[in-house]
Design an enzyme around this catalytic site. Sequence first.
Site, PDB file in Angstrom:
ATOM      1  N   MET A  33      32.686  32.636  38.175  1.00 55.43           N
ATOM      2  CA  MET A  33      31.584  32.962  39.085  1.00 55.43           C
ATOM      3  C   MET A  33      31.803  32.482  40.516  1.00 55.43           C
ATOM      4  O   MET A  33      30.859  32.091  41.192  1.00 55.43           O
ATOM      5  CB  MET A  33      30.263  32.380  38.537  1.00 55.43           C
ATOM      6  CG  MET A  33      29.916  32.864  37.152  1.00 55.43           C
ATOM      7  SD  MET A  33      29.848  34.671  37.029  1.00 55.43           S
ATOM      8  CE  MET A  33      28.276  34.951  37.836  1.00 55.43           C
ATOM      9  N   ARG A  34      33.051  32.513  40.958  1.00 56.04           N
ATOM     10  CA  ARG A  34      33.319  32.144  42.348  1.00 56.04           C
ATOM     11  C   ARG A  34      34.214  33.199  42.984  1.00 56.04           C
ATOM     12  O   ARG A  34      35.051  33.796  42.315  1.00 56.04           O
ATOM     13  CB  ARG A  34      34.046  30.794  42.414  1.00 56.04           C
ATOM     14  CG  ARG A  34      33.199  29.634  41.950  1.00 56.04           C
ATOM     15  CD  ARG A  34      33.993  28.342  42.059  1.00 56.04           C
ATOM     16  NE  ARG A  34      34.283  27.999  43.447  1.00 56.04           N
ATOM     17  CZ  ARG A  34      33.444  27.355  44.248  1.00 56.04           C
ATOM     18  NH1 ARG A  34      32.272  26.968  43.808  1.00 56.04           N
ATOM     19  NH2 ARG A  34      33.789  27.072  45.482  1.00 56.04           N
ATOM     20  N   LEU A  35      34.012  33.399  44.285  1.00 51.63           N
ATOM     21  CA  LEU A  35      34.909  34.308  45.005  1.00 51.63           C
ATOM     22  C   LEU A  35      36.283  33.647  45.101  1.00 51.63           C
ATOM     23  O   LEU A  35      36.381  32.453  45.376  1.00 51.63           O
ATOM     24  CB  LEU A  35      34.378  34.543  46.421  1.00 51.63           C
ATOM     25  CG  LEU A  35      33.601  35.833  46.692  1.00 51.63           C
ATOM     26  CD1 LEU A  35      33.268  35.915  48.179  1.00 51.63           C
ATOM     27  CD2 LEU A  35      34.367  37.069  46.236  1.00 51.63           C
ATOM     28  N   HIS A  56      34.532  43.352  35.513  1.00 51.34           N
ATOM     29  CA  HIS A  56      33.199  43.450  36.122  1.00 51.34           C
ATOM     30  C   HIS A  56      32.343  44.378  35.255  1.00 51.34           C
ATOM     31  O   HIS A  56      32.810  45.447  34.855  1.00 51.34           O
ATOM     32  CB  HIS A  56      33.326  44.011  37.543  1.00 51.34           C
ATOM     33  CG  HIS A  56      32.006  44.083  38.235  1.00 51.34           C
ATOM     34  ND1 HIS A  56      31.359  42.961  38.708  1.00 51.34           N
ATOM     35  CD2 HIS A  56      31.187  45.138  38.490  1.00 51.34           C
ATOM     36  CE1 HIS A  56      30.200  43.327  39.241  1.00 51.34           C
ATOM     37  NE2 HIS A  56      30.075  44.630  39.125  1.00 51.34           N
ATOM     38  N   GLY A  73      32.364  32.547  27.939  1.00 57.93           N
ATOM     39  CA  GLY A  73      33.758  32.733  27.513  1.00 57.93           C
ATOM     40  C   GLY A  73      33.993  33.763  26.433  1.00 57.93           C
ATOM     41  O   GLY A  73      35.016  33.713  25.741  1.00 57.93           O
ATOM     42  N   SER A  74      33.093  34.741  26.294  1.00 57.48           N
ATOM     43  CA  SER A  74      33.319  35.725  25.222  1.00 57.48           C
ATOM     44  C   SER A  74      34.510  36.629  25.533  1.00 57.48           C
ATOM     45  O   SER A  74      35.216  37.065  24.614  1.00 57.48           O
ATOM     46  CB  SER A  74      32.058  36.550  24.953  1.00 57.48           C
ATOM     47  OG  SER A  74      31.838  37.487  25.978  1.00 57.48           O
ATOM     48  N   ASN A  75      34.772  36.916  26.797  1.00 59.79           N
ATOM     49  CA  ASN A  75      35.960  37.720  27.122  1.00 59.79           C
ATOM     50  C   ASN A  75      37.234  36.931  26.829  1.00 59.79           C
ATOM     51  O   ASN A  75      38.202  37.482  26.306  1.00 59.79           O
ATOM     52  CB  ASN A  75      35.925  38.182  28.577  1.00 59.79           C
ATOM     53  CG  ASN A  75      35.098  39.445  28.733  1.00 59.79           C
ATOM     54  OD1 ASN A  75      35.534  40.529  28.329  1.00 59.79           O
ATOM     55  ND2 ASN A  75      33.885  39.314  29.282  1.00 59.79           N
ATOM     56  N   ASN A 116      40.358  40.723  37.121  1.00 56.81           N
ATOM     57  CA  ASN A 116      38.960  40.389  36.844  1.00 56.81           C
ATOM     58  C   ASN A 116      38.338  41.501  36.015  1.00 56.81           C
ATOM     59  O   ASN A 116      38.818  42.636  36.034  1.00 56.81           O
ATOM     60  CB  ASN A 116      38.201  40.248  38.174  1.00 56.81           C
ATOM     61  CG  ASN A 116      36.743  39.861  37.970  1.00 56.81           C
ATOM     62  OD1 ASN A 116      36.426  39.003  37.145  1.00 56.81           O
ATOM     63  ND2 ASN A 116      35.840  40.498  38.707  1.00 56.81           N
TER      64      ASN A 116
END
Length: 210
Positions: free
Chosen positions: A94-96, A113, A16-18, A111
Amino acid sequence: MVARKLRLSVLASGRGSNFVAIQQAIAEGRLDAVITQVISNNADAPALEKALSFGIKAISVSPKSYPDRAAYEKQIVEYLKAENTELVVLAGYMRLVGETLLQAYPNQVVNIHPALLPSFPGLHAQRQAVEYGVKYSGCTVHFVDGGMDTGPVIGQTAVPVYADDDEDTLSDRILEQEHRLYARCLQWIAEGRVTVEGHRVKIEGEREIR
Ligand code: GRF
Protein backbone atom coordinates in the site's frame (compact mmCIF):
# COMPACT_ATOMS: atom_id res chain seq x y z
CA MET A 1 15.53 -31.45 -16.22
CA VAL A 2 14.73 -29.17 -13.33
CA ALA A 3 13.34 -25.80 -14.54
CA ARG A 4 15.26 -22.74 -13.48
CA LYS A 5 13.32 -20.89 -10.82
CA LEU A 6 12.68 -17.17 -11.04
CA ARG A 7 13.69 -15.55 -7.77
CA LEU A 8 10.82 -13.48 -6.39
CA SER A 9 10.63 -11.14 -3.43
CA VAL A 10 7.11 -10.20 -2.34
CA LEU A 11 6.20 -6.82 -0.87
CA ALA A 12 2.91 -6.86 1.02
CA SER A 13 1.19 -4.59 3.52
CA GLY A 14 -1.82 -6.62 4.61
CA ARG A 15 -3.67 -9.88 4.45
CA GLY A 16 -1.47 -11.54 1.83
CA SER A 17 -3.97 -13.68 -0.07
CA ASN A 18 -2.23 -12.98 -3.39
CA PHE A 19 1.08 -13.98 -1.85
CA VAL A 20 -0.50 -17.24 -0.64
CA ALA A 21 -2.00 -17.89 -4.09
CA ILE A 22 1.41 -17.40 -5.70
CA GLN A 23 3.02 -19.73 -3.18
CA GLN A 24 0.31 -22.32 -3.91
CA ALA A 25 0.95 -22.04 -7.65
CA ILE A 26 4.63 -22.73 -6.96
CA ALA A 27 3.80 -25.70 -4.72
CA GLU A 28 1.47 -27.10 -7.39
CA GLY A 29 4.08 -26.77 -10.13
CA ARG A 30 2.19 -24.08 -12.05
CA LEU A 31 4.87 -21.47 -11.47
CA ASP A 32 8.60 -22.00 -11.89
CA ALA A 33 9.66 -19.58 -9.20
CA VAL A 34 10.73 -19.33 -5.60
CA ILE A 35 9.59 -16.72 -3.10
CA THR A 36 12.77 -15.86 -1.27
CA GLN A 37 11.21 -13.46 1.24
CA VAL A 38 8.18 -11.37 2.12
CA ILE A 39 8.90 -7.78 3.08
CA SER A 40 6.30 -5.52 4.66
CA ASN A 41 6.10 -1.88 5.64
CA ASN A 42 3.64 -3.01 8.31
CA ALA A 43 5.01 -5.14 11.16
CA ASP A 44 1.48 -6.43 11.90
CA ALA A 45 0.72 -7.57 8.34
CA PRO A 46 -0.86 -11.05 8.34
CA ALA A 47 1.21 -11.65 5.18
CA LEU A 48 4.33 -11.87 7.38
CA GLU A 49 2.78 -14.55 9.62
CA LYS A 50 1.69 -16.46 6.56
CA ALA A 51 5.21 -16.31 5.14
CA LEU A 52 6.63 -17.77 8.34
CA SER A 53 4.03 -20.56 8.28
CA PHE A 54 5.42 -21.58 4.86
CA GLY A 55 8.99 -21.34 6.13
CA ILE A 56 9.60 -18.20 4.05
CA LYS A 57 11.69 -15.39 5.45
CA ALA A 58 9.54 -12.47 6.70
CA ILE A 59 10.98 -8.99 7.11
CA SER A 60 9.34 -5.81 8.31
CA VAL A 61 10.79 -2.43 7.39
CA SER A 62 9.05 0.54 8.97
CA PRO A 63 9.16 3.69 6.81
CA LYS A 64 8.99 5.69 10.05
CA SER A 65 12.49 4.53 10.94
CA TYR A 66 13.96 6.33 7.91
CA PRO A 67 14.33 10.04 7.17
CA ASP A 68 12.69 9.82 3.73
CA ARG A 69 11.36 7.46 1.10
CA ALA A 70 14.75 7.12 -0.62
CA ALA A 71 16.42 5.90 2.58
CA TYR A 72 13.53 3.50 3.29
CA GLU A 73 13.70 2.08 -0.22
CA LYS A 74 17.48 1.84 -0.10
CA GLN A 75 17.06 -0.54 2.84
CA ILE A 76 14.49 -2.55 0.90
CA VAL A 77 16.80 -2.72 -2.12
CA GLU A 78 19.52 -4.13 0.14
CA TYR A 79 17.20 -6.93 1.22
CA LEU A 80 16.22 -7.55 -2.40
CA LYS A 81 19.84 -7.71 -3.59
CA ALA A 82 20.83 -9.94 -0.69
CA GLU A 83 18.43 -12.57 -2.07
CA ASN A 84 19.43 -12.07 -5.72
CA THR A 85 15.89 -10.99 -6.48
CA GLU A 86 14.98 -11.09 -10.17
CA LEU A 87 11.40 -9.85 -9.85
CA VAL A 88 9.77 -7.74 -7.15
CA VAL A 89 6.13 -8.75 -6.69
CA LEU A 90 3.82 -6.22 -5.07
CA ALA A 91 0.88 -8.02 -3.48
CA GLY A 92 -1.30 -5.56 -1.64
CA TYR A 93 1.66 -3.25 -1.02
CA MET A 94 0.00 0.00 0.00
CA ARG A 95 2.78 2.45 -0.79
CA LEU A 96 3.79 4.23 -3.96
CA VAL A 97 7.06 2.85 -5.25
CA GLY A 98 9.73 5.52 -5.68
CA GLU A 99 12.74 6.05 -7.89
CA THR A 100 15.23 4.30 -5.62
CA LEU A 101 13.47 0.96 -5.99
CA LEU A 102 12.50 1.44 -9.63
CA GLN A 103 16.02 2.38 -10.70
CA ALA A 104 17.42 -0.68 -8.95
CA TYR A 105 14.79 -2.93 -10.61
CA PRO A 106 13.72 -1.34 -13.92
CA ASN A 107 10.77 -3.26 -15.44
CA GLN A 108 11.29 -5.82 -12.71
CA VAL A 109 8.56 -4.65 -10.33
CA VAL A 110 5.04 -5.95 -10.90
CA ASN A 111 1.75 -5.17 -9.21
CA ILE A 112 -1.83 -6.39 -9.20
CA HIS A 113 -4.70 -3.92 -9.16
CA PRO A 114 -8.36 -4.83 -8.57
CA ALA A 115 -9.80 -3.04 -11.64
CA LEU A 116 -9.38 -3.03 -15.40
CA LEU A 117 -6.74 -0.31 -15.71
CA PRO A 118 -6.64 2.44 -16.77
CA SER A 119 -10.11 2.58 -15.16
CA PHE A 120 -10.27 3.10 -11.43
CA PRO A 121 -6.64 3.47 -10.35
CA GLY A 122 -5.77 4.16 -6.73
CA LEU A 123 -7.56 3.16 -3.57
CA HIS A 124 -10.98 1.47 -3.34
CA ALA A 125 -11.02 0.45 -6.99
CA GLN A 126 -13.89 -1.97 -6.44
CA ARG A 127 -16.00 0.71 -4.72
CA GLN A 128 -15.21 3.13 -7.54
CA ALA A 129 -16.43 0.55 -10.08
CA VAL A 130 -19.70 -0.11 -8.19
CA GLU A 131 -20.37 3.61 -7.76
CA TYR A 132 -19.61 4.38 -11.39
CA GLY A 133 -22.01 1.66 -12.50
CA VAL A 134 -19.77 -0.19 -14.94
CA LYS A 135 -21.08 -3.58 -16.05
CA TYR A 136 -17.64 -5.21 -16.05
CA SER A 137 -14.61 -4.72 -13.88
CA GLY A 138 -11.75 -7.07 -13.07
CA CYS A 139 -8.07 -7.12 -12.30
CA THR A 140 -4.83 -6.08 -13.95
CA VAL A 141 -1.26 -7.24 -13.53
CA HIS A 142 1.17 -4.58 -14.67
CA PHE A 143 4.75 -3.45 -14.51
CA VAL A 144 5.22 -0.62 -12.05
CA ASP A 145 6.39 2.78 -13.21
CA GLY A 146 6.56 6.06 -11.30
CA GLY A 147 2.80 6.71 -11.52
CA MET A 148 -0.20 5.43 -9.61
CA ASP A 149 -1.22 2.17 -11.37
CA THR A 150 -0.04 3.52 -14.74
CA GLY A 151 2.59 0.99 -15.85
CA PRO A 152 2.50 -1.36 -18.88
CA VAL A 153 -0.25 -3.99 -18.65
CA ILE A 154 0.82 -7.64 -18.61
CA GLY A 155 -2.56 -9.34 -18.15
CA GLN A 156 -6.17 -8.64 -17.29
CA THR A 157 -9.26 -10.64 -16.36
CA ALA A 158 -12.78 -9.20 -16.55
CA VAL A 159 -15.65 -10.08 -14.23
CA PRO A 160 -19.27 -8.95 -14.45
CA VAL A 161 -20.64 -6.36 -12.04
CA TYR A 162 -24.21 -7.18 -10.99
CA ALA A 163 -26.93 -4.71 -10.05
CA ASP A 164 -26.97 -5.85 -6.44
CA ASP A 165 -23.20 -5.86 -5.98
CA ASP A 166 -21.58 -3.84 -3.25
CA GLU A 167 -17.87 -3.25 -2.70
CA ASP A 168 -17.51 -6.52 -0.79
CA THR A 169 -19.27 -8.84 -3.21
CA LEU A 170 -17.43 -7.35 -6.18
CA SER A 171 -14.11 -7.53 -4.30
CA ASP A 172 -14.64 -11.24 -3.63
CA ARG A 173 -15.41 -11.95 -7.28
CA ILE A 174 -12.36 -10.01 -8.45
CA LEU A 175 -10.06 -11.52 -5.81
CA GLU A 176 -10.77 -15.05 -7.03
CA GLN A 177 -9.54 -13.97 -10.47
CA GLU A 178 -6.56 -12.03 -9.04
CA HIS A 179 -5.26 -15.25 -7.55
CA ARG A 180 -5.34 -17.00 -10.93
CA LEU A 181 -4.12 -14.10 -13.03
CA TYR A 182 -1.10 -13.23 -10.93
CA ALA A 183 0.38 -16.74 -11.06
CA ARG A 184 -0.28 -16.96 -14.80
CA CYS A 185 1.45 -13.65 -15.55
CA LEU A 186 4.39 -14.53 -13.33
CA GLN A 187 4.79 -17.82 -15.17
CA TRP A 188 4.92 -15.93 -18.51
CA ILE A 189 7.75 -13.85 -17.04
CA ALA A 190 9.47 -16.94 -15.62
CA GLU A 191 9.35 -18.50 -19.09
CA GLY A 192 11.07 -15.42 -20.52
CA ARG A 193 8.13 -14.69 -22.82
CA VAL A 194 7.44 -11.12 -21.68
CA THR A 195 8.95 -8.02 -23.28
CA VAL A 196 8.08 -4.36 -22.81
CA GLU A 197 7.96 -2.12 -25.86
CA GLY A 198 7.15 1.42 -24.87
CA HIS A 199 3.92 1.12 -22.92
CA ARG A 200 2.97 -2.20 -24.53
CA VAL A 201 3.79 -5.63 -23.20
CA LYS A 202 4.29 -8.51 -25.62
CA ILE A 203 3.70 -12.05 -24.48
CA GLU A 204 5.43 -14.41 -26.86
CA GLY A 205 3.04 -17.03 -28.20
CA GLU A 206 0.00 -15.52 -26.51
CA ARG A 207 -2.66 -14.60 -29.05
CA GLU A 208 -5.90 -14.98 -27.14
CA ILE A 209 -7.56 -12.08 -25.41
CA ARG A 210 -7.80 -12.91 -21.71
C1 GRF B 1 -5.84 -6.97 -3.69
O1 GRF B 1 -7.17 -6.68 -4.02
C2 GRF B 1 -4.89 -6.33 -4.67
O2 GRF B 1 -5.41 -6.26 -5.96
C3 GRF B 1 -4.74 -4.95 -4.11
O3 GRF B 1 -4.73 -5.11 -2.72
C4 GRF B 1 -5.42 -6.31 -2.39
C5 GRF B 1 -4.46 -7.15 -1.60
O4 GRF B 1 -5.04 -8.31 -1.11
N1 GRF B 1 -3.54 -4.33 -4.66
P1 GRF B 1 -4.12 -9.43 -0.46
O5 GRF B 1 -3.30 -8.76 0.63
O6 GRF B 1 -3.25 -10.01 -1.53
O7 GRF B 1 -5.08 -10.43 0.11
